[in-house]
Scaffold this motif. Sequence first.
Motif, PDB file in Angstrom:
ATOM      1  N   MET A   1       0.858  -1.174   0.000  1.00  0.00           N
ATOM      2  CA  MET A   1       0.000   0.000   0.000  1.00  0.00           C
ATOM      3  C   MET A   1       0.901   1.233   0.000  1.00  0.00           C
ATOM      4  O   MET A   1       1.848   1.317   0.764  1.00  0.00           O
ATOM      5  N   ASN A   2       0.571   2.171  -0.864  1.00  0.00           N
ATOM      6  CA  ASN A   2       1.415   3.363  -0.910  1.00  0.00           C
ATOM      7  C   ASN A   2       1.058   4.322   0.219  1.00  0.00           C
ATOM      8  O   ASN A   2       0.121   4.123   0.979  1.00  0.00           O
ATOM      9  N   ARG A   3       1.841   5.378   0.315  1.00  0.00           N
ATOM     10  CA  ARG A   3       1.687   6.308   1.427  1.00  0.00           C
ATOM     11  C   ARG A   3       0.362   7.049   1.390  1.00  0.00           C
ATOM     12  O   ARG A   3      -0.259   7.275   2.433  1.00  0.00           O
ATOM     13  N   ASN A   4      -0.115   7.437   0.209  1.00  0.00           N
ATOM     14  CA  ASN A   4      -1.387   8.162   0.125  1.00  0.00           C
ATOM     15  C   ASN A   4      -2.550   7.285   0.582  1.00  0.00           C
ATOM     16  O   ASN A   4      -3.472   7.766   1.233  1.00  0.00           O
ATOM     17  N   GLY A   5      -2.501   6.032   0.253  1.00  0.00           N
ATOM     18  CA  GLY A   5      -3.545   5.111   0.697  1.00  0.00           C
ATOM     19  C   GLY A   5      -3.537   4.954   2.211  1.00  0.00           C
ATOM     20  O   GLY A   5      -4.596   4.892   2.843  1.00  0.00           O
ATOM     21  N   LEU A   6      -2.360   4.883   2.780  1.00  0.00           N
ATOM     22  CA  LEU A   6      -2.237   4.772   4.234  1.00  0.00           C
ATOM     23  C   LEU A   6      -2.788   6.016   4.927  1.00  0.00           C
ATOM     24  O   LEU A   6      -3.505   5.920   5.927  1.00  0.00           O
ATOM     25  N   TYR A   7      -2.466   7.197   4.391  1.00  0.00           N
ATOM     26  CA  TYR A   7      -2.998   8.436   4.947  1.00  0.00           C
ATOM     27  C   TYR A   7      -4.520   8.480   4.837  1.00  0.00           C
ATOM     28  O   TYR A   7      -5.206   8.954   5.747  1.00  0.00           O
ATOM     29  N   ALA A   8      -5.053   7.987   3.753  1.00  0.00           N
ATOM     30  CA  ALA A   8      -6.511   7.963   3.573  1.00  0.00           C
ATOM     31  C   ALA A   8      -7.166   7.056   4.605  1.00  0.00           C
ATOM     32  O   ALA A   8      -8.191   7.408   5.187  1.00  0.00           O
ATOM     33  N   VAL A   9      -6.591   5.892   4.852  1.00  0.00           N
ATOM     34  CA  VAL A   9      -7.144   4.975   5.847  1.00  0.00           C
ATOM     35  C   VAL A   9      -7.090   5.597   7.236  1.00  0.00           C
ATOM     36  O   VAL A   9      -8.056   5.527   8.007  1.00  0.00           O
ATOM     37  N   ILE A  10      -5.998   6.234   7.577  1.00  0.00           N
ATOM     38  CA  ILE A  10      -5.865   6.886   8.886  1.00  0.00           C
ATOM     39  C   ILE A  10      -6.883   8.014   9.021  1.00  0.00           C
ATOM     40  O   ILE A  10      -7.530   8.162  10.068  1.00  0.00           O
ATOM     41  N   ALA A  11      -7.077   8.805   7.974  1.00  0.00           N
ATOM     42  CA  ALA A  11      -8.044   9.903   8.013  1.00  0.00           C
ATOM     43  C   ALA A  11      -9.461   9.364   8.198  1.00  0.00           C
ATOM     44  O   ALA A  11     -10.246   9.915   8.984  1.00  0.00           O
ATOM     45  N   ILE A  12      -9.803   8.297   7.503  1.00  0.00           N
ATOM     46  CA  ILE A  12     -11.139   7.707   7.631  1.00  0.00           C
ATOM     47  C   ILE A  12     -11.356   7.185   9.054  1.00  0.00           C
ATOM     48  O   ILE A  12     -12.423   7.380   9.639  1.00  0.00           O
ATOM     49  N   LEU A  13     -10.350   6.546   9.630  1.00  0.00           N
ATOM     50  CA  LEU A  13     -10.472   6.051  11.000  1.00  0.00           C
ATOM     51  C   LEU A  13     -10.627   7.193  11.998  1.00  0.00           C
ATOM     52  O   LEU A  13     -11.422   7.098  12.941  1.00  0.00           O
ATOM     53  N   LEU A  14      -9.900   8.274  11.809  1.00  0.00           N
ATOM     54  CA  LEU A  14     -10.025   9.424  12.699  1.00  0.00           C
ATOM     55  C   LEU A  14     -11.411  10.050  12.608  1.00  0.00           C
ATOM     56  O   LEU A  14     -12.005  10.406  13.630  1.00  0.00           O
ATOM     57  N   VAL A  15     -11.942  10.171  11.402  1.00  0.00           N
ATOM     58  CA  VAL A  15     -13.285  10.718  11.231  1.00  0.00           C
ATOM     59  C   VAL A  15     -14.309   9.819  11.912  1.00  0.00           C
ATOM     60  O   VAL A  15     -15.236  10.297  12.570  1.00  0.00           O
ATOM     61  N   ALA A  16     -14.144   8.506  11.794  1.00  0.00           N
ATOM     62  CA  ALA A  16     -15.074   7.574  12.426  1.00  0.00           C
ATOM     63  C   ALA A  16     -15.022   7.699  13.948  1.00  0.00           C
ATOM     64  O   ALA A  16     -16.064   7.687  14.617  1.00  0.00           O
ATOM     65  N   VAL A  17     -13.834   7.829  14.517  1.00  0.00           N
ATOM     66  CA  VAL A  17     -13.696   7.957  15.969  1.00  0.00           C
ATOM     67  C   VAL A  17     -14.323   9.261  16.454  1.00  0.00           C
ATOM     68  O   VAL A  17     -15.045   9.278  17.464  1.00  0.00           O
ATOM     69  N   VAL A  18     -14.089  10.346  15.755  1.00  0.00           N
ATOM     70  CA  VAL A  18     -14.664  11.632  16.145  1.00  0.00           C
ATOM     71  C   VAL A  18     -16.187  11.589  16.038  1.00  0.00           C
ATOM     72  O   VAL A  18     -16.895  12.061  16.926  1.00  0.00           O
ATOM     73  N   ALA A  19     -16.709  11.014  14.971  1.00  0.00           N
ATOM     74  CA  ALA A  19     -18.159  10.911  14.799  1.00  0.00           C
ATOM     75  C   ALA A  19     -18.778  10.071  15.912  1.00  0.00           C
ATOM     76  O   ALA A  19     -19.836  10.415  16.450  1.00  0.00           O
TER      77      ALA A  19
END
Length: 48
Positions: A1-19
């Motif tokens: 997995m490239n770096r942009n994909g990893l950043y996208a997964v981390i961002a999605i997880l953070l949004v889910a936790v905040v929500a």
Amino acid sequence: MNRNGLYAVIAILLVAVVAFAIYTYQQQNRPGVEVRLDEQGISIDGNG
């Protein structure tokens, strides 16, 4: 997995936790009415 994909997964997880945190906070602090029937009779408690 490239770096942009990893950043996208981390961002999605953070949004889910905040929500989830916002949803949980709202559920705990929403106004409501509690009605109890016991030996002393009926008691109504409103926390709103």
